[in-house]
Design an enzyme around this catalytic site. Sequence first.
Site, PDB file in Angstrom:
ATOM      1  N   LYS A 139      -7.838 -11.537   6.571  1.00  0.00           N
ATOM      2  CA  LYS A 139      -7.626 -10.620   7.702  1.00  0.00           C
ATOM      3  C   LYS A 139      -8.852  -9.716   7.900  1.00  0.00           C
ATOM      4  CE  LYS A 139      -4.767  -7.048   6.785  1.00  0.00           C
ATOM      5  NZ  LYS A 139      -5.370  -5.756   7.062  1.00  0.00           N
ATOM      6  N   ALA A 159     -15.204 -20.278  -8.754  1.00  0.00           N
ATOM      7  CA  ALA A 159     -15.151 -21.272  -7.683  1.00  0.00           C
ATOM      8  C   ALA A 159     -13.738 -21.834  -7.582  1.00  0.00           C
ATOM      9  CB  ALA A 159     -16.140 -22.388  -7.973  1.00  0.00           C
ATOM     10  N   VAL A 186       0.835  -1.206   0.000  1.00  0.00           N
ATOM     11  CA  VAL A 186       0.000   0.000   0.000  1.00  0.00           C
ATOM     12  C   VAL A 186       0.871   1.258   0.000  1.00  0.00           C
ATOM     13  CG1 VAL A 186      -1.660   1.316   1.378  1.00  0.00           C
ATOM     14  CG2 VAL A 186      -1.959  -1.145   1.069  1.00  0.00           C
ATOM     15  N   GLU A 233      -7.633   1.966   0.842  1.00  0.00           N
ATOM     16  CA  GLU A 233      -6.955   1.494  -0.361  1.00  0.00           C
ATOM     17  C   GLU A 233      -7.687   0.273  -0.915  1.00  0.00           C
ATOM     18  OE1 GLU A 233      -4.257   2.810  -1.985  1.00  0.00           O
ATOM     19  OE2 GLU A 233      -5.199   1.329  -3.278  1.00  0.00           O
ATOM     20  N   PHE A 234      -7.864   0.244  -2.230  1.00  0.00           N
ATOM     21  CA  PHE A 234      -8.583  -0.898  -2.816  1.00  0.00           C
ATOM     22  C   PHE A 234      -7.733  -1.683  -3.809  1.00  0.00           C
ATOM     23  CE2 PHE A 234     -11.741   2.323  -1.659  1.00  0.00           C
ATOM     24  CZ  PHE A 234     -12.533   1.587  -0.816  1.00  0.00           C
ATOM     25  N   LEU A 235      -6.420  -1.500  -3.787  1.00  0.00           N
ATOM     26  CA  LEU A 235      -5.582  -2.155  -4.803  1.00  0.00           C
ATOM     27  C   LEU A 235      -5.481  -3.660  -4.573  1.00  0.00           C
ATOM     28  CD1 LEU A 235      -2.568  -2.863  -3.477  1.00  0.00           C
ATOM     29  CD2 LEU A 235      -2.253  -0.421  -3.796  1.00  0.00           C
ATOM     30  N   CYS A 252      -5.517  -9.635   2.452  1.00  0.00           N
ATOM     31  CA  CYS A 252      -6.672  -8.796   2.822  1.00  0.00           C
ATOM     32  C   CYS A 252      -7.925  -9.563   3.225  1.00  0.00           C
ATOM     33  CB  CYS A 252      -7.004  -7.851   1.676  1.00  0.00           C
ATOM     34  SG  CYS A 252      -5.754  -6.599   1.452  1.00  0.00           S
TER      35      CYS A 252
END
Length: 451
Positions: free
Chosen positions: A266, A255, A14, A154-156, A263
């Site tokens: 956690k 699937a 990040v 953050e969305f990376l 991420c």
Amino acid sequence: MSAKKIAVAGTGYVGLVTGVCLAHHGHRVTCVDVDEAKIACLKAGKSPIYEPGLTELLQQGIEAGRLQFTTDGAAAYRDAEVIFIGVGTPEREDGSANLDYVFGVVREIAASAGRDCVVVVKSTVPIGTNDEVERYLAGHRANPVKLEVASNPEFLAQGTAVRDTLHASRIVIGTEAERPRRVLEEVYADFDAPKLFTGRRSAEMIKYASNDFLALKISYINEIANLCETVGADVDEVAAGMGYDRRIGRHFLRAGIGYGGSCFPKDTKALDSFAAIRGTRLKTVAATIEVNEGQKRRLLEKARAHYKSLAGVTVAVLGLAFKPGTDDLREAPSLLCVPRLLAEGAQVRAWDPVARQNFARRLAGMQCPGCGEITYCDSIEETLTGAELCLILTEWPEVCALDPQLFAKAMRAPIVLDGRNCFAPKAVRDSGAKLLYESIGRAPVDTREKA
Ligand code: UDX
């Protein structure tokens, strides 16, 4: 755009990607980390993490004189106009987020900030943390300066981090005052992404709610896949059919043997634990976690249906990383499957184009008396040679591009258990290869010669 003097705390995925991309857009950025070896490596223009496009932007930033690296946090924070916090918030034993690194940085900022500054929390933190950070800074600042706090989650995703940052799906800016909002509007002026202004607590929640929803989608399709197997439906067809509905969308319906990474595992546990402390049960999130734990064991269950005991069985394992394009092993199904195979006495032959060394390090010390041995191989063919069972744990392009005939040629009476649905069952059948091929949520293909 007005170029800002920015400090970024943390040079993990990040922090580093944020710092490099901010410098790319003309800001003067100093990235801070306590790890001297990492900072030395970055100063030399080398990225300690593998991420497409990152090294080029890193070197351009250094050459343009807009990007610096240091271990001296106090010096970097002293005259920064904006400080981004991008350090890790790892999972504690009880599932909650560990905020020690975040508050370590906050303490240093309080002690050193020498001008009015906006502190931007990018790390994923429990709801209310930004308020706490602002209170701490107000109560402990060493100099008479105004330190305002903004949440900017953050969305990376790993493997596409630079693209996800430069062309983000959205930039969420959570503030409680006019100035931090204006400053961040200026910081992100040149970024090609919709900007969404919210309150700080909503911004913190958007991050968890988004990640946990994606994880939920994966667990949902995995449960449907398991049911497909028992009723003779094909989960790929089902997911494709669902995806046409725009309200559902076609993404994150692959699937497999469950999600891993830094991420989803956690963040699902952190929100679950955060809600529990506040007396609320998030039943869907708890179920997401439970389904994923079971799913990681799915291939072992399938293997046990074919072998009374795995002792002495030679098993080829293709892929160790939690997903392709990364050497990251965090919460990877391989960390559960391979030690289990070895403990049951299987001889493992493993292949991964980048995660092999990390895996060997993680596995060291897990060896036990009576355990099988692991051999790391350089090629897929070498891995398969002499094995009778193959587990596919990561959908590396090299694996997906294989001719199914290779399994039949290299293995003895091959049983291939594909945890990532790399091959279309029809393609396996049409290849004419003699093998048993099982995947997740689809009918098995058995073309072995009957005795
Ligand atoms: C994720 C989010 O995508 C990102 O927005 C967030 O900021 C961090 O977490 P990342 O962990 O890098 O990013 O990887 P991602 O590509 O999302 O995959 C996560 C896991 O889910 C992988 O183990 C992957 O194999 C699994 N997955 C993903 C599935 O099993 N099925 C899917 O359909 C999609």
